[in-house]
Design an enzyme around this catalytic site. Structure first.
Site, PDB file in Angstrom:
ATOM      1  N   CYS A   1       0.825  -1.220   0.000  1.00 49.47           N
ATOM      2  CA  CYS A   1       0.000   0.000   0.000  1.00 49.47           C
ATOM      3  C   CYS A   1       0.856   1.266   0.000  1.00 49.47           C
ATOM      4  CB  CYS A   1      -0.987  -0.053   1.164  1.00 49.47           C
ATOM      5  SG  CYS A   1      -2.357   1.085   0.940  1.00 49.47           S
TER       6      CYS A   1
ATOM      7  N   HIS B   1      -3.822  -5.271  -0.011  1.00 50.48           N
ATOM      8  CA  HIS B   1      -3.461  -5.785   1.311  1.00 50.48           C
ATOM      9  C   HIS B   1      -3.477  -7.306   1.368  1.00 50.48           C
ATOM     10  CE1 HIS B   1      -3.276  -1.951   3.499  1.00 50.48           C
ATOM     11  NE2 HIS B   1      -4.089  -1.550   2.534  1.00 50.48           N
TER      12      HIS B   1
ATOM     13  N   GLU C   1      -2.297  -9.106   3.553  1.00 53.14           N
ATOM     14  CA  GLU C   1      -2.544  -9.563   4.926  1.00 53.14           C
ATOM     15  C   GLU C   1      -4.049  -9.570   5.204  1.00 53.14           C
ATOM     16  OE1 GLU C   1      -1.755  -6.592   4.087  1.00 53.14           O
ATOM     17  OE2 GLU C   1      -2.820  -5.144   5.318  1.00 53.14           O
TER      18      GLU C   1
END
Lengths: 367, 938
Positions: free
Chosen positions: A255, A341, A343
């Site tokens: 990001c 993202h 994650e």
């Protein structure tokens, strides 16, 4: 006793929405943005990348399953304010620790519910990103408008320093297989979890740090975290990232970390008309031809033209809805980054392979 | 991997007659699939034995075969056509089973046909519970403890090991046939035996019951490149223990955290990938422990489109069958566009900014004596979906869609207050449990008790409690004092004007007027797959009470077609067929077409069907508001069965033009007295009859009419509560029964003409000319509901004298009723005399059958006549008349094992099939004809 009756949301262009107050009674300002995820509100509200934003949740109900101590991406709520359609003050989940309402009160967050969020989203969609103010304390519309006019634009704002860690800290798994220095621009806890789960011993540094400092940990690789704000005004960080990517070790950026990597490579970033915020964003991996459904939260993007004219950068991922840049790598170097993202949290786990790839790069480089 | 260009011709297998567990959702998926393939320039051949389907229309497929779903039919087709591939995933379990049978017989191989969109090993794995369980173990997906029994003894041993309650499921069966939850060891033996019998391979699975666990479903799509998307998450309001087809379901999932949802998503993807390589749709069911652990176990996976995928398509706007068909051709998800936005990618997961609630529709009253409790075996015959901007609004709208004489959930004076009855109902769920949960909360029964008995998540219960709290606030007011905010809130939460009127003790119209004055108006929002993130092109709307209205009214002349609501016995897919054709015909005439319906299984609620779709209850208030907004030139009511027809009176009263046959004529046909007078005036015979209001009067009248008598309430559907009585005792009993149960005050008594032949005629009339599209003769003698009898088109043993009379009377009655559009007349024939039993100036159940048999678009013609665009004489009728077409009624009795399988004037069949025969020597015909008097044993 709280005033149950009224709250108001005013947009920079003068549009007014009336609703009911949620959370703290007060006034709050920020850039208005909308998130289309249907699950994971707590993770979103505690994501530091949302710092300073008044967030509209498009899903019809918020708060249904309360909040859970483990489902946080930072230690506090990061959004500046919340806008919802239906807000459940009661919740149902055996594992929950509290209600969303109480979490807002604890974090002094002001919100507004019973808004025609769909009309609001359609409005923002056509007018683009803008500032907004929510108030539930009875301040007059005129005063609120004045207050709103003084809120600076997100463009040109550096916000990472407000949310990143103040002191460095380490997280160590039982049997570490490598060491990673992480630059915290506003990191989500789950990035750390994803690294540690894979056997990485990580040390998280405040954003204002130097390569020398990062190297005191003797890392095998560097992680550039996500974070809020406009990457274009973060000259020091761009310089740091440049040094990191030239340090000869694997690097992974997410990001804001991805945008900073791009800028350090001479690429351009631009503010998007409407950002990508949700957990249903389709990405095409240009190397494998495979698609991923990803979690996204960004209002700035690396310009595609600037990649195409750059000889050392390879475009690795694109967003399937608008063909914007979603991932890049330095040719012939184990340095890569993605705009989205991997994650997740909230969101799908389709892109977790990127952490595997990063660790694999590190292990390969170590040999 | 783009499209595989070697596929030029595809065979789609349909799902056959409608039975419980396999309804018109497969007409929706089959039609979508066919259109999707044809868009790609592929020649589509379709086989289905169900004539009442859109998919078997020439407008949908290139070659249509209305043949029995048997391997021989497949061979017949393959001999005639060069078929490159077969798509077997659109026809439910029936389609899949046939494809597998052909595979085993080597038929596909012999004709060089590839199976696409499916992997035979995947089917084998998912249907063989033991293999499936083994595979899940391998990929670390937990399941409920389970064992397979191939014998009675094995079953007993397993039960001993697991303890009770446990579930028995028969292998390779439909909609949970042969599945039961066993609480009581005493019931176990017989249920085990039944399960073993019902399974074609004599195998049952015995599961430890995960009763009360939360139940979820995910709908997946995968392409040949192994990309997977989750189109929709669905949460069951009713937890584990009730078949998902019988559960109230909600989308998106309401009580699931992202952590648990993502785990489930990962598991679903892993499961789909593990069962084989195929590109297409897939449904996965999970249970989640209702405790802090939130353990997830997999229940089952279906590698095909399903009832749930039809619901998911309507719930999200993402057309699963359409996309799955393209994926079967080799397309990748990222090569296709989102069908709603038309600009973004099909490789994405829809996000909702509204809530949908699906409620099943049951028809227990058709099966007296049956066990009305819900369980593992599906018993519902249809479903409705409500869309709202909150769970509460969606729930109220779904309740308003059900057509069970309720105005929504609560606030209609029909609450149950007997505590014992409520508690029993909470624990023994039936069709009305939702209403009794409301009653329980209202009565102050603690949540703890309600939850203990129902295991329903507290969040849902609290939503209902909020509704009751709101009602209590509203009740304190009357029309003049109710504050605007409160009225607005009630409307936002889905309350109908009628419910509010009940609370304020005023008239529905007064509430509507008050709303008008206060500016509380319905607005319409778009179902757009993306929560407003992108502009959407597809006009698929639902109503709510907010600020912005997205439904822009065009300047074109518009026609509203009212749909037929939830499927139930007596009103099924046939009416959806007619509605869809009505829409298409009106489009051809240059009208902007507006469809209103609330049945997610149908083709009519496909956003590709009408120019504008309002997914709304076919309930007065919603209809009226749409009409006020759109200002159509008129409303077509004669295609949507009783549901639509019932609204004619009110439309007429509000001065809204009804297209075709006028309300007066519709009313006249229903009014036995006036209609009989009309028959008399035209010298037409009819059975002696009378109308009574009490058992007293009935006994008196029976003296005049003579037994046997046909007794029924007026204005009913599918012969509801219709019965033939042979003596005073039976008569008295039945009349008292009707009054007690239905509160009906007009009961019709007809002299029943014993031993008569029954037949019916359908015709199109423009007010002047009449064209009889077909006359069908029933095989069973009069007394069995027309929907339940075998029937033959054209009649097989009526003489010229009778035929001429039927033709003449049909024409006379059609004209006398000033019919403009369709009319169906039922006749009893005895001693060469023709008696009119009833006339219905509307599309009947038999119109689609005749249209298919004669290969002519009669509903299209009739609609053009209704619209005044055409006259009957404008059409060049050219029916294909070869041999006979036999209508075969199909029942779902295996779902109601304890019901007497006897037929009578009350309809019980759920679907129908068609069979063409060359002549009356046909062995099939000979057989059913020989058995015509055995009507009491189907």
């Amino acid at each position: 006793m709280k005033n149950e009756t009224a709250a108001v949301l005013i947009l920079e262009d003068g549009t007014i929405f009336h609703g009911k107050p949620i959370g703290k009674i007060g006034t709050t300002t920020g850039e208005i943005a909308f998130n289309t995820g249907m699950t994971g509100y707590q993770e979103v509200f505690t994501d530091p990348s949302y710092y300073g934003q008044i967030l509209v949740m498009t899903t019809a109900h918020i708060g249904n399953y309360g909040v859970h101590d483990d489902e946080i991406e930072s230690d506090s709520m990061m959004i500046a304010g919340l806008v919802t359609k239906n807000f459940s003050k009661t919740f149902s989940r055996v594992a929950a620790n509290d209600s969303m309402e109480n979490l807002m009160l604890k974090n002094n967050k002001v919100g507004i519910s019973d808004i025609d969020t769909r009309a609001l989203v359609r409005h923002i969609r056509s007018r683009g990103a803008m500032n907004a103010i929510i108030s539930s304390d009875g301040t007059s519309i005129e005063d609120l408008k004045t207050q709103l006019s003084k809120v600076p634009s997100m463009s040109g704002l550096e916000l990472s320093s407000k949310v990143c860690t103040k002191t460095a800290y380490e997280v160590k798994p039982e049997n570490p297989i490598c060491k990673i220095s992480v630059v915290d621009f506003g990191i989500k806890k789950n990035i750390i979890r994803c690294l540690v789960e894979r056997g990485a011993h990580v040390k998280v540094f405040p954003m204002h740090t130097s390569l020398q400092e990062l190297d005191t940990f003797e890392p095998d690789g560097y992680m550039l975290s996500n974070g809020p704000g406009d990457p274009g005004v973060m000259a020091d960080s761009i310089q740091l990232v440049k040094e990191v990517s030239n340090a000869g070790k694997p690097v992974f950026g997410i990001c804001l970390g991805h945008q900073l990597l791009g800028l350090s490579l001479g690429l351009k970033t631009e503010k998007m008309f409407n950002g990508h915020r949700g957990i249903n964003h389709p990405i095409l991996n240009l190397k494998t031809g495979k698609c991923e459904i990803t979690s996204q939260n960004h209002g700035f993007v690396v310009s595609k033209e600037s990649i195409e004219s750059n000889p050392i950068v390879e475009l690795t991922h694109i967003h399937l809805n608008d063909n914007t840049v979603a991932g890049l790598a330095i040719k012939d170097k184990p340095v890569f980054s993605v705009q989205y993202h991997p994650e997740a949290s909230a969101g799908p786990h389709d892109s977790r392979y990127l952490f595997d790839q990063f660790i694999a790069n590190i292990l390969k480089a170590k040999v | 991997m783009p499209k595989d260009n070697s596929i030029k011709s595809v065979l789609i297998i349909g799902s056959g007659p409608i039975v419980i567990g396999q309804a018109c959702e497969f007409d929706y998926s089959g039609s979508q699939a066919s259109r999707s393939l044809r868009e790609e320039g592929i020649e589509v051949t379709l086989i289905n034995s169900n004539p009442a389907t859109i998919m078997t229309d020439k407008v949908v497929a290139d070659n249509v075969y209305l043949l029995p779903l048997e391997p021989n039919s497949i061979i017949e087709i393959l001999q005639k056509h060069k078929i490159d591939a077969v798509l077997p995933t659109m026809g439910g379990q029936t389609g899949l089973n046939l494809a597998m049978k052909c595979e085993e017989m080597g038929i596909w191989e012999e004709f060089g046909v590839r199976m696409i969109g499916v992997d035979t090993t995947a089917i084998a794995i998912t249907e063989d519970r033991e293999q499936f369980r083994e595979l899940m173990g391998k990929i670390d997906v937990p399941m409920a403890p389970q064992k397979t029994a191939k014998s009675f003894l094995e079953g007993k041993e397993i039960a001993q090991e697991f303890g009770f309650p446990l579930c028995i499921r028969a292998s390779y069966t439909l909609g949970g046939a042969g599945a039961s939850i066993v609480y009581d060891p005493k019931e176990f033996d017989s249920l085990l035996e039944r399960g073993l019998q019902l399974s074609p391979i004599h195998e049952v699975m015995i599961d430890k019951a995960m009763m009360g666990w939360k139940e979820f479903e995910l709908e997946l799509l995968r392409d040949a490149n192994d990309n997977v998307v989750i189109v929709c998450s669905i949460e069951n309001f009713d937890p584990m223990g009730i078949h998902t087809g019988d559960s109230i379901t909600v989308a998106p999932a309401m009580t699931l955290s992202d952590t648990t949802f993502q785990k489930m998503r990962d598991m679903a993807i892993k499961m789909m990938r593990s069962i084989g390589n195929f590109a297409g749709g897939c449904n996965v069911q999970f249970a989640v422990s209702p405790d802090a652990n939130e353990d997830i176990i997999a229940i089952e996976i279906n590698p095909r489109v399903s009832r749930s995928s039809a619901l998911a398509s309507k719930a999200t706007g993402y057309p699963i069958a359409k996309i799955a068909s393209k994926l079967a051709l080799g397309y990748r998800l990222d090569e296709l566009k989102n069908q709603i936005t038309k600009t973004t990618s099909a490789m994405f997961e829809p996000t909702l900014d509204y809530v949908i609630v699906k409620i099943p529709r049951w028809n227990f009253n058709k099966f007296p004596g049956t066990d009305r409790r819900l369980g593992l075996q599906m018993k519902s015959v249809g479903e409705v979906m409500g869309i709202g901007r909150s769970f509460q609004e969606a729930l109220q709208k779904a309740c308003q869609s059900l057509e069970i004489n309720r105005n929504g959930l609560g606030a209609d004076g029909k609450e149950l207050t007997n505590q014992q009855e409520i508690l029993y109902s909470l624990e023994n769920a039936s069709w009305n449990r939702l209403f009794h949960i409301y009653d329980a909360i209202k009565l102050g029964i603690p949540f703890k008790t309600i939850q203990e008995k129902t295991k329903i998540d507290l969040w849902f219960l609290k939503q209902i409690e909020e509704l009751i709290e709101l009602e209590r606030k509203v009740e304190k007011h009357h029309l003049d004092t109710i504050p605007k905010e409160l009225l607005f809130e009630a409307k936002q939460k889905g309350y109908a004007d009628r419910q509010i009127a009940h609370l304020l003790k005023c008239l529905e119209s007064e509430v509507h007027k008050k709303r008008d004055e206060l500016g509380i108006n319905r607005v319409y929002k778009l179902v757009d797959t993306c929560a407003g993130e992108f502009e959407a092109q597809t006009p698929y709307y639902y109503s709510t009470f907010e600020y912005e209205n997205e439904s822009v009214v065009s300047t074109k002349k518009k026609i509203v077609v009212l749909g037929s609501g939830p499927n139930r016995i007596g009103q099924g897919i046939e009416f959806d067929y007619s509605c869809v054709h009505g829409v298409l015909a009106a489009k051809e005439c240059g009208y902007e077409t507006i469809m209103i319906n609330c049945n997610p299984e149908t083709v009519s609620t496909d956003f590709d069907t009408a120019d504008k779709l309002y997914f709304e209850p076919v309930f007065w208030e919603h209809i009226y508001d749409i009409i006020q907004h759109e200002k159509p030139v008129g409303v077509i009511v004669q295609l949507g069965g009783q549901t639509a027809l019932k609204l004619a009176e009110k439309l007429n009263r509000y001065g809204i033009p009804i297209i075709g046959t006028s309300f007066e004529a519709l009313d006249l046909a229903e009014d036995r007295g006036r209609f009989s007078k009309l028959l008399e005036e035209n010298d037409i015979l009819f059975p002696k009859y009378g109308v009574v209001e009490s058992a007293e009067q009935a006994l008196e009248l029976s003296q005049d009419l003579g037994f046997p008598l046909l007794v029924r309430p007026s204005y009913v559907l599918g012969g509801q509560k219709m019965k033939i009585v042979i003596n005073e005792e039976e008569l008295e009993q039945h009349v008292v029964d009707i009054i007690g149960e239905m509160g009906a005050n007009h009961i019709l008594l007809d002299h029943f003409i014993g031993g008569a032949i029954e037949c019916e005629a359908d015709a199109i009339c423009d007010g002047e000319d009449v064209y009889i599209i077909g006359i069908m003769q029933h095989i069973e003698p009069a007394g069995i509901h027309s929907g339940d009898s075998y029937a033959v088109l054209p009649p097989y043993n009526l003489g010229d004298l009778v035929m001429t009379q039927i033709e003449e009377i049909t024409k006379k009655v059609a004209k006398a009723l000033k019919t403009v559009g369709l009319i169906n007349i039922q006749y009893a024939v005895k001693d060469d005399k023709v008696y009119v039993i009833e006339a219905n100036p509307r599309a009947s159940r038999t119109v689609p059958f005749i249209a298919k048999a004669y290969d002519e678009p009669y509903v299209n013609y009739a609609t053009k006549v209704m619209l005044g665009e055409k006259k009957v004489k404008d059409f060049n009728f050219n029916p294909r008349k070869e041999g006979y077409a036999v209508k075969i009624p199909v029942f779902s009795y295996e779902k109601f094992p304890d019901v007497k399988k006897e037929l009578g004037p009350e309809m019980k069949s759920t679907g129908e099939g068609i069979r063409f025969i060359k002549d009356l020597r046909d062995p099939f015909f000979m057989k059913i004809y020989a058995e015509r008097n055995m009507h009491l044993s189907k």
